[in-house]
Design a protein around this motif. Structure first.
Motif, PDB file in Angstrom:
ATOM      1  N   LYS A  60       0.828  -1.202   0.000  1.00  0.00           N
ATOM      2  CA  LYS A  60       0.000   0.000   0.000  1.00  0.00           C
ATOM      3  C   LYS A  60       0.866   1.257   0.000  1.00  0.00           C
ATOM      4  O   LYS A  60       0.587   2.219  -0.711  1.00  0.00           O
ATOM      5  N   SER A  94       2.426   3.151  -3.026  1.00  0.00           N
ATOM      6  CA  SER A  94       1.675   4.147  -3.790  1.00  0.00           C
ATOM      7  C   SER A  94       2.281   5.545  -3.639  1.00  0.00           C
ATOM      8  O   SER A  94       2.178   6.372  -4.535  1.00  0.00           O
ATOM      9  N   LEU A  95       2.931   5.803  -2.497  1.00  0.00           N
ATOM     10  CA  LEU A  95       3.486   7.142  -2.278  1.00  0.00           C
ATOM     11  C   LEU A  95       4.651   7.451  -3.204  1.00  0.00           C
ATOM     12  O   LEU A  95       5.006   8.610  -3.392  1.00  0.00           O
ATOM     13  N   MET A 105       4.687   7.482  -6.170  1.00  0.00           N
ATOM     14  CA  MET A 105       4.246   8.260  -7.331  1.00  0.00           C
ATOM     15  C   MET A 105       4.622   9.731  -7.169  1.00  0.00           C
ATOM     16  O   MET A 105       4.847  10.419  -8.158  1.00  0.00           O
ATOM     17  N   ALA A 106       4.719  10.185  -5.916  1.00  0.00           N
ATOM     18  CA  ALA A 106       5.042  11.592  -5.672  1.00  0.00           C
ATOM     19  C   ALA A 106       6.446  11.948  -6.149  1.00  0.00           C
ATOM     20  O   ALA A 106       6.732  13.116  -6.402  1.00  0.00           O
ATOM     21  N   SER A 108      -0.648   3.829  -8.930  1.00  0.00           N
ATOM     22  CA  SER A 108      -1.356   5.080  -8.616  1.00  0.00           C
ATOM     23  C   SER A 108      -0.967   6.174  -9.606  1.00  0.00           C
ATOM     24  O   SER A 108      -1.807   6.981 -10.030  1.00  0.00           O
ATOM     25  N   ALA A 121      -2.781   5.464 -12.757  1.00  0.00           N
ATOM     26  CA  ALA A 121      -4.198   5.803 -12.663  1.00  0.00           C
ATOM     27  C   ALA A 121      -4.393   7.296 -12.876  1.00  0.00           C
ATOM     28  O   ALA A 121      -5.298   7.735 -13.595  1.00  0.00           O
ATOM     29  N   ARG A 122      -3.503   8.060 -12.281  1.00  0.00           N
ATOM     30  CA  ARG A 122      -3.634   9.505 -12.416  1.00  0.00           C
ATOM     31  C   ARG A 122      -3.376   9.940 -13.862  1.00  0.00           C
ATOM     32  O   ARG A 122      -4.034  10.822 -14.389  1.00  0.00           O
ATOM     33  N   TYR A 153      -9.536   5.002 -11.445  1.00  0.00           N
ATOM     34  CA  TYR A 153      -9.292   4.705 -10.025  1.00  0.00           C
ATOM     35  C   TYR A 153      -9.911   3.369  -9.623  1.00  0.00           C
ATOM     36  O   TYR A 153      -9.395   2.687  -8.743  1.00  0.00           O
ATOM     37  N   ALA A 154     -11.030   3.017 -10.266  1.00  0.00           N
ATOM     38  CA  ALA A 154     -11.652   1.728  -9.926  1.00  0.00           C
ATOM     39  C   ALA A 154     -10.711   0.576 -10.266  1.00  0.00           C
ATOM     40  O   ALA A 154     -10.530  -0.348  -9.470  1.00  0.00           O
ATOM     41  N   ALA A 189      -7.406   0.675 -10.569  1.00  0.00           N
ATOM     42  CA  ALA A 189      -6.256   0.700  -9.658  1.00  0.00           C
ATOM     43  C   ALA A 189      -6.645   0.161  -8.285  1.00  0.00           C
ATOM     44  O   ALA A 189      -5.923  -0.647  -7.687  1.00  0.00           O
ATOM     45  N   THR A 190      -7.825   0.594  -7.787  1.00  0.00           N
ATOM     46  CA  THR A 190      -8.283   0.127  -6.480  1.00  0.00           C
ATOM     47  C   THR A 190      -8.445  -1.389  -6.470  1.00  0.00           C
ATOM     48  O   THR A 190      -8.046  -2.073  -5.534  1.00  0.00           O
ATOM     49  N   TYR A 199      -5.188  -3.174  -6.097  1.00  0.00           N
ATOM     50  CA  TYR A 199      -4.714  -3.161  -4.708  1.00  0.00           C
ATOM     51  C   TYR A 199      -5.471  -4.180  -3.868  1.00  0.00           C
ATOM     52  O   TYR A 199      -4.876  -4.947  -3.118  1.00  0.00           O
ATOM     53  N   PRO A 243      -4.690   1.758  -0.258  1.00  0.00           N
ATOM     54  CA  PRO A 243      -3.792   2.790   0.249  1.00  0.00           C
ATOM     55  C   PRO A 243      -4.557   4.080   0.551  1.00  0.00           C
ATOM     56  O   PRO A 243      -5.556   4.373  -0.103  1.00  0.00           O
ATOM     57  N   LEU A 262      -3.711   6.950  -0.115  1.00  0.00           N
ATOM     58  CA  LEU A 262      -3.630   7.790  -1.306  1.00  0.00           C
ATOM     59  C   LEU A 262      -4.807   7.554  -2.246  1.00  0.00           C
ATOM     60  O   LEU A 262      -5.400   8.493  -2.770  1.00  0.00           O
ATOM     61  N   MET A 263      -5.153   6.270  -2.453  1.00  0.00           N
ATOM     62  CA  MET A 263      -6.269   5.921  -3.332  1.00  0.00           C
ATOM     63  C   MET A 263      -7.568   6.494  -2.782  1.00  0.00           C
ATOM     64  O   MET A 263      -8.376   7.037  -3.522  1.00  0.00           O
ATOM     65  N   TRP A 316     -10.338   9.087  -4.300  1.00  0.00           N
ATOM     66  CA  TRP A 316     -11.775   8.809  -4.357  1.00  0.00           C
ATOM     67  C   TRP A 316     -12.587   9.937  -3.737  1.00  0.00           C
ATOM     68  O   TRP A 316     -13.533  10.418  -4.352  1.00  0.00           O
ATOM     69  N   ILE A 354      -0.696  15.594  -2.331  1.00  0.00           N
ATOM     70  CA  ILE A 354      -1.001  15.053  -3.652  1.00  0.00           C
ATOM     71  C   ILE A 354      -2.184  15.774  -4.302  1.00  0.00           C
ATOM     72  O   ILE A 354      -2.281  15.823  -5.522  1.00  0.00           O
TER      73      ILE A 354
END
Lengths: 245, 228
Positions: free
Chosen positions: A182, A185-186, A188-189, A196, A199-200, A213-214, A216-217, A220, B73, B75-76, B80, B173
């Motif tokens: 999980k 995912s950070l 990505m920053a 993530s 997805a963006r 986002y669905a 990607a979610t 996960y 996560p 973030l996700m 949402w 973010i």
């Protein structure tokens, strides 16, 4: 129906799939590294030379009590400035390692390396706490009994303490592995192109926010469910050993 | 190491452009943390009690919801809420509120599990004793079970709040001007001393989190001592 008609183009699904693979890659790299380092930190904290124990305790406190995002920024933006110029250039350039049989392996991007380093050190702090708790959970009488049998300290550790501690620590350790997935995912920053990030990217290009986002979610949730299933199997196969604690 | 970049931007990092502009920086981080901490405690209690006493399909749905929130996560979830809340509510939702919503939901899900475990950890005898002196089930829960369970759970609440403070950094973010966002901003403006900036910002978080962490250890010790 609306959802089906408006689903993502194969191209975008491909981006998401590649992102998912990067998420798996970074997790598969960080999990063994953090376990190994976490084990060392846990052993150092449990006795051993004074200075090393204090350093290990400080390490855990510092890395647990600051946000992963800030740590990633530090490794990505800050750390290279502290390295010699030549190293920095080498890290930023692309490298290919020639393996036998004509195979070539590309050296990962600087984003990926700093992301993996940051995530590993952060997770090490948590993993070491779980291993330490596992070692503490083994009854003192077990060590005493082994010593009474004439085992050396290293033998006691290897044959008596460790097998029991691993079984105790297994479920919380698996929980930490889920956190690693999980937390990846950070990254990505700092520009690691994991799920993530993908997805963006898909959202920005296709405006299909919900679908991007669905998917990607879902990836996960499936990954976490898979680790959860492994945990249950491991729990049945390796239950904590009997005896009073 | 050259920390002049910190002294030059100290006020900006601590409270943004306030009072001339919106509140930001460490002050906003604190505000975000306190807001989400309260909301997550409310969610955690509500869901935890429901999980402990509910039966049938309702329990199944709630278990699913809590499991889902724990599986994704933070973030996700921020993505949402950032995207769904304006659609669901039909109004413009400021970024800070959507982040707060996401943090409260995730924090609430983690707390729900410990609240539920805490309630289940209270012996059957306590329930029976309460019922036998004429309390309703709700009264037993409120006056007998919860006070004991909450005492056991206090450390896990505080631990959850420590991770919550760290997670407020994810507001970066979606462009909420809390501490991490302003730090990244100062970093991209100056581009010379990133190591100093992020060490300093990490240090501020460290001070806040370790204070709470120490409090958790203290509280746990006190309760252990009280039990003996």
């Amino acid at each position: 129906m609306v959802l089906l008609n408006n689903f993502l183009k194969p191209e975008y699904l491909g981006w998401l799939w590649n992102g998912f693979l990067v998420t798996l890659e970074i997790s598969a790299l960080v999990i063994p590294l953090a376990t190994l380092l976490g084990f060392v930190v846990a052993v150092l904290r449990n006795g051993s030379p004074r200075g090393a124990g204090v350093a290990a305790t400080a390490f855990v406190a510092v890395f647990r009590n600051s946000p992963l995002l800030v740590q990633l920024f530090f490794w990505y933006f800050g750390a290279p400035m502290l390295l010699p110029e030549a190293w920095r250039e080498w890290l930023n350039a692309t490298h290919t390692a020639e393996l036998p049989w004509g195979l070539a392996v590309e050296w990962p991007s600087y984003e990926f390396i700093s992301g993996a380093v940051g995530l590993t050190l952060y997770s090490t702090a948590y993993v070491s706490e779980e291993i330490r708790a596992g070692l503490k959970g083994v009854a003192a009488s077990q060590r005493q009994a082994a010593e009474a049998l004439g085992m050396r300290a290293s033998q006691v550790f290897r044959h008596v303490l460790l097998p029991q501690a691993v079984r105790i620590a297994l479920p919380p350790l698996m929980g930490q592995y889920m956190n690693i997935v999980k937390n990846s995912s950070l990254t990505m920053a700092i520009g690691v192109m994991e799920i993530s990030y993908a997805a963006r990217q898909v959202e920005t290009v296709s405006f299909k926010t919900f679908q991007a986002y669905a998917v990607a979610t879902l990836f996960y949730v499936l990954t976490i469910a898979f680790i959860e299933a492994l945990t249950q199997i491991a729990r049945l196969r390796f239950p904590p050993l009997g005896g009073r604690r | 190491m050259n920390f002049s970049v910190i002294t030059g931007n100290l006020a900006y990092l601590l409270w943004g452009t306030w009072p001339n502009g919106p509140l930001g920086g460490a002050a906003l981080t604190l505000l975000l943390s306190v807001g989400s901490a309260i909301a997550s405690a409310v969610f955690g209690l509500m869901w935890g009690v429901s999980l402990a006493v509910a039966r049938g399909p309702f329990k199944l749905v709630l278990t699913g919801l809590v499991g889902f929130l724990r599986a994704i996560p933070v973030l996700m979830l921020i993505f949402w809420t950032y995207f769904l809340m304006p659609i669901a509510l039909g109004i413009d939702v400021p970024g800070i509120l959507s982040v707060m919503a996401a943090l409260s939901l995730i924090g609430g899900a983690y707390l729900a599990n410990s609240v539920c475990a805490g309630i289940q950890g209270i012996g059957k005898g306590q329930w029976e004793a309460g019922l036998s002196i004429g309390f309703t089930r709700a009264q037993v829960l409120q006056h007998v079970v919860l006070p004991q369970a909450l005492r056991m759970m206090a450390p896990s609440f505080i631990n959850q709040w420590v991770s919550l403070i760290k997670d407020t950094s994810l507001a970066y973010i979606v462009g909420v001007g809390e501490l991490s966002f302003l730090a990244a901003q100062v970093n991209s403006r100056t581009m010379v001393y990133p190591a100093e900036i992020f060490l300093f910002v990490g240090f501020i978080y460290f001070i806040i989190c370790s204070t709470l962490d120490l409090a958790a250890v203290r509280v746990a010790r006190q309760f252990q001592a009280a039990e003996r």
